[in-house]
Design a protein around this motif. Structure first.
Motif, PDB file in Angstrom:
ATOM      1  N   VAL A   1      15.445  12.298  -6.898  1.00  0.00           N
ATOM      2  CA  VAL A   1      14.978  10.883  -6.802  1.00  0.00           C
ATOM      3  C   VAL A   1      13.340  10.808  -6.851  1.00  0.00           C
ATOM      4  N   PRO A   2      12.908   9.872  -7.915  1.00  0.00           N
ATOM      5  CA  PRO A   2      11.371   9.608  -7.568  1.00  0.00           C
ATOM      6  C   PRO A   2      10.969   9.311  -6.263  1.00  0.00           C
ATOM      7  N   PHE A   3       9.763  10.135  -5.807  1.00  0.00           N
ATOM      8  CA  PHE A   3       9.314   9.785  -4.500  1.00  0.00           C
ATOM      9  C   PHE A   3       9.122   8.283  -4.146  1.00  0.00           C
ATOM     10  N   ILE A   4       8.674   7.467  -5.237  1.00  0.00           N
ATOM     11  CA  ILE A   4       8.462   6.254  -4.477  1.00  0.00           C
ATOM     12  C   ILE A   4      10.009   5.491  -4.562  1.00  0.00           C
ATOM     13  N   ASN A   5      10.814   5.887  -5.008  1.00  0.00           N
ATOM     14  CA  ASN A   5      12.197   5.412  -4.747  1.00  0.00           C
ATOM     15  C   ASN A   5      12.639   5.802  -3.405  1.00  0.00           C
ATOM     16  N   ALA A   6      12.313   6.893  -3.163  1.00  0.00           N
ATOM     17  CA  ALA A   6      12.939   7.387  -1.580  1.00  0.00           C
ATOM     18  C   ALA A   6      12.089   6.669  -0.449  1.00  0.00           C
ATOM     19  N   VAL A   7      10.957   6.436  -0.806  1.00  0.00           N
ATOM     20  CA  VAL A   7      10.217   5.761   0.214  1.00  0.00           C
ATOM     21  C   VAL A   7      10.483   4.110   0.294  1.00  0.00           C
ATOM     22  N   LEU A   8      10.808   3.599  -0.922  1.00  0.00           N
ATOM     23  CA  LEU A   8      10.973   2.103  -0.782  1.00  0.00           C
ATOM     24  C   LEU A   8      12.261   2.230  -0.266  1.00  0.00           C
ATOM     25  N   ASP A   9      13.267   2.828  -0.508  1.00  0.00           N
ATOM     26  CA  ASP A   9      14.757   3.052  -0.079  1.00  0.00           C
ATOM     27  C   ASP A   9      14.706   3.047   1.364  1.00  0.00           C
TER      28      ASP A   9
ATOM     29  N   LEU B   1       0.729  -1.127  -0.036  1.00  0.00           N
ATOM     30  CA  LEU B   1       0.107  -0.052   0.031  1.00  0.00           C
ATOM     31  C   LEU B   1       0.837   1.157   0.151  1.00  0.00           C
ATOM     32  N   ALA B   2       1.982   1.367   0.512  1.00  0.00           N
ATOM     33  CA  ALA B   2       2.791   2.481   0.817  1.00  0.00           C
ATOM     34  C   ALA B   2       3.512   2.711  -0.622  1.00  0.00           C
ATOM     35  N   ALA B   3       3.736   1.529  -1.475  1.00  0.00           N
ATOM     36  CA  ALA B   3       4.375   1.771  -2.551  1.00  0.00           C
ATOM     37  C   ALA B   3       3.309   2.375  -3.747  1.00  0.00           C
ATOM     38  N   VAL B   4       2.032   1.918  -3.688  1.00  0.00           N
ATOM     39  CA  VAL B   4       1.026   2.401  -4.394  1.00  0.00           C
ATOM     40  C   VAL B   4       0.775   4.004  -3.828  1.00  0.00           C
ATOM     41  N   ALA B   5       0.747   3.983  -2.737  1.00  0.00           N
ATOM     42  CA  ALA B   5       0.354   5.377  -2.327  1.00  0.00           C
ATOM     43  C   ALA B   5       1.462   6.355  -2.835  1.00  0.00           C
ATOM     44  N   ALA B   6       2.789   5.950  -2.945  1.00  0.00           N
ATOM     45  CA  ALA B   6       3.701   6.856  -3.335  1.00  0.00           C
ATOM     46  C   ALA B   6       4.039   6.878  -4.964  1.00  0.00           C
TER      47      ALA B   6
END
Length: 713
Positions: free
Chosen positions: A179-187, A122-127
């Protein structure tokens, strides 16, 4: 109505629910049924059959002992939440989030069920929205913070680092990078997860299409598919549900889980035969067909008897062949013997192989009486005859449908209810019941139509027809087969650009779970009575009622009198039925029966007599009993007088809006036998038919039983 009324065989300590969940209502362990391959359990039954009530009972009773989540797929809340951020939310993700929240709030043995796998997805989808600003994306990710695991789950995966991770995510608002936001969140998520946690996420999202064992790549792909929409989004949503089930499985197989948890978790989906319910059930069925098993007991409701068309391939006859779902009724005894059929290729075999259909039980006569007694709190010495009339009327109208029983019981228990002298079922339907803030209440018939029809329209009913749906069904209450109904629909919808054919309406009624009766277009007796009453009151002095019957009379009268009719024998008899219902002109009908007595075979004549005599009486004077017993002056010879008496006796016996009159039931067979004294009248057939009628009346059964009246007796 008590939530457990009528569910004794489902809820007892060795019943289906205790064996599915591995726990009794009192919390004692039971050997789980099936497994590791579990069926999806569909509770099937039409409106008012108690499907939602059973789910509430499971949540309230068994939900104290096993983790349980309950979702009403008919609520608009999930759609409204999804529409607020349509690129990073869907109705499905909102439901999965709610399910995870409920499991996370579990306070029974073993404690809350953490859902870190679902959280990561869900976090990946949200980002993942590339068009949104950073603040919006951070807010979307933070919506799921309550799903971050707490306590000792995974010995520190996310929980010890959770606050730091959440703080870093929040800090991205002030320091957006290249860096794309999703990359930052997943990293950040993966950097602050323990090695054991990384391995578990890899085992989950590393299996996603194209991930090659790398969790970050899998989460990226899932988010990308979600952004694509359509079928790709459905794949992503299905995988998120798989991640949630993996979280549940982990809660049971961990060392702590093995020591503290027993039974199986449950997901209860009410109104699951709509688009949302199908979208949730389909991936579960597909995964289990592929051999990806889990211990989650999925119980869902569906109105169609076959569970719903989405279970079958297009063009396949539903519910036939080796792949038809196992169907079981609590009255069958024992427990359903379910196992997945051998063979089958995932993606090519129907999903029905993984389904267990549990048909909702109707209330027995004893259960109906106990429920009405409970509602009325009867006192010793009260009028027993009045009680019996009320109980028998509720039985006739309800056919054991629980909502009918409870509503009619409430209405007749009201202090304002005074049964009129005629004691008919129409009087029961006029009884008032409190609903909401209404001081005087409303007729129970109106309340039932609201609950059974207006609040539960067919999913495929066109929006432009929703305002007309109840009116259309009211007109169709006087129709018999679909051809008869189509005559009405052409007239009722004349002048409208958008119309529904009777054939389409029949399909929509079937999709809504209403039974089919070959002799009545509205195939449920209680519903037909509700609609007839409404039609009679739709216009002053019953004008709509008479108009529909006269329309059908004129249609069938215009046909060749000798034309055969499947349900009435001849078109002329069909016309006579509607003439009698519209005009109450029994003399014309008697003339017709007298004229055809020697031109029809005895068997055909009796069939026409019964079909004509089913004509209902609504409004106007009722002289049927006097004419049936010979207490009224009738013109004509002896045979015509006997036929007139016989017609009215049949009308009273087939009306079934009141208890049978012993004087009438004694007279009817005798009149038929006396007609056999006529030369060439088929005395043998008439004598045999009289005996058959006598036996049926002795058992309080209809003279010509059909699907919707065979419960009477």
């Amino acid at each position: 109505m008590p939530d457990d009324l009528g569910f004794d065989k489902l809820l007892d300590d060795d019943g289906l629910l205790a064996r599915l969940l591995g726990k009794t209502r009192a919390g004692r362990n039971r050997k789980p049924l099936y497994g590791p391959d579990l069926p999806v359990v569909l509770l099937v039954g039409g409106p008012g059959m108690g499907k939602g009530r059973l789910l509430r009972c499971v949540r309230g009773e068994f939900g104290r002992h096993v983790p349980t989540a309950h979702v009403d797929c008919d609520l608009t809340m999930y759609r409204e939440q999804a529409e607020q951020q349509a690129r990073t939310r869907s109705v499905t993700t909102e439901v999965l989030r709610e399910v995870a929240r409920q499991f996370g709030a579990w306070q029974g043995d073993g404690g809350p069920v953490a859902t870190p796998r679902l959280y990561a997805g869900l976090a990946a989808v949200a980002a993942s929205d590339p068009l949104a600003d950073t603040a919006t994306l951070v807010s979307e990710v933070q919506r799921h913070d309550e799903l971050l695991p707490r306590g000792s789950f995974w010995r520190g995966v996310l929980n010890r680092a959770g606050r730091a991770y959440a703080g870093v995510v929040a800090g991205l608002v002030a320091h957006p990078g290249a860096v794309p936001f999703i990359n930052a969140v997943l990293d950040e998520l993966l950097a602050r997860t323990s090695q054991e946690g990384k391995a578990v996420l890899a085992a989950c999202y590393g299996e996603y299409t194209g991930a090659g064992g790398h969790p970050k790549l899998g989460l990226h792909s899932l988010a990308s598919h979600f952004q694509q929409g359509g079928e790709a989004r459905e794949v992503a949503e299905g995988f998120l549900f798989r991640a949630l089930r993996a979280d549940l499985e982990a809660a049971y197989v961990s060392l702590l889980g093995r020591l503290s948890r027993a039974g199986r978790p449950a997901l209860l989906l009410d109104h699951a035969d709509n688009a949302l319910g199908r979208r949730l059930l389909k991936p579960v069925l597909e995964d289990r067909e592929r051999g990806l098993y889990d211990r989650l007991v999925v119980m869902a409701t569906a109105r169609r008897a076959d569970g719903g068309r989405f279970l079958y391939h297009a063009g396949d006859p539903a519910g036939t062949g080796d792949d038809a779902p196992v169907s079981w009724r609590p009255t069958d005894g024992g427990l359903p013997q379910w196992s997945r059929p051998a063979g089958g290729v995932p993606g090519l075999t129907p999903l029905s192989r993984g389904v267990l259909l549990v048909r909702m039980p109707v209330l027995t006569r004893d259960q109906q009486s106990r429920e009405t007694a409970r509602l009325q709190m009867r006192q010793e010495g009260a009028a027993n005859a009045a009680r019996f009339r009320i109980d028998s009327g509720i039985h006739r109208l309800s056919g054991g449908r629980p909502l009918f029983v409870s509503r009619l019981g409430e209405a007749t228990a009201s202090l304002s209810f005074r049964e009129p002298d005629d004691g008919t079922d129409w009087a029961l339907l006029d009884a008032r019941v409190r609903a909401g803030e209404e001081a005087e209440g409303r007729p129970v018939a109106d309340l039932l139509l609201d609950e059974l029809i207006s609040r539960q329209p067919p999913e495929d009913l066109p929006p432009e027809q929703r305002g007309h749906w109840l009116d259309l069904l009211s007109h169709l209450s006087v129709a018999h087969d679909t051809a008869c109904a189509q005559v009405l629909m052409r007239e009722v919808q004349a002048g409208r650009d958008e119309r529904l054919s009777a054939y389409r309406i029949a399909e929509l009624l079937g999709d809504s779970g209403w039974p089919h009766c070959p002799r009545h277009f509205i195939g449920d007796l209680g519903l037909r009575r509700l609609l007839m009453r409404r039609l009679h009151r739709l216009r002053p002095d019953g004008a709509a009622w008479r108009g529909d019957h006269l329309l059908l009379r004129d249609h069938y009268r215009a046909l060749d009198e000798a034309a055969t009719d499947e349900h009435f024998g001849s078109a002329a008899a069909h016309a006579m039925h509607h003439h009698l219902a519209a005009a109450g002109d029994a003399d014309t009908v008697t003339d017709y029966l007298d004229r055809t007595f020697l031109t029809r075979s005895a068997r055909q004549w009796c069939e026409e007599l019964l079909a004509i005599g089913e004509a209902p009486l609504l409004g106007g004077p009722d002289d049927r009993r006097a004419r049936a017993l010979g207490d009224a002056e009738i013109a004509g010879d002896v045979r015509r007088k006997r036929i007139d008496r016989l017609l009215h006796a049949v009308r009273l016996c087939e009306d079934r809006t009141q208890t049978l009159d012993d004087a009438v039931t004694d007279t009817l067979p005798k009149l038929l036998e006396r007609l056999g004294e006529e030369p060439e009248a088929g005395a043998g057939t008439l004598t045999h038919t009289a005996r058959d009628f006598s036996d049926r009346l002795a058992g309080k059964q209809p003279l010509r039983p059909c699907t919707c009246t065979r419960h009477i007796g």
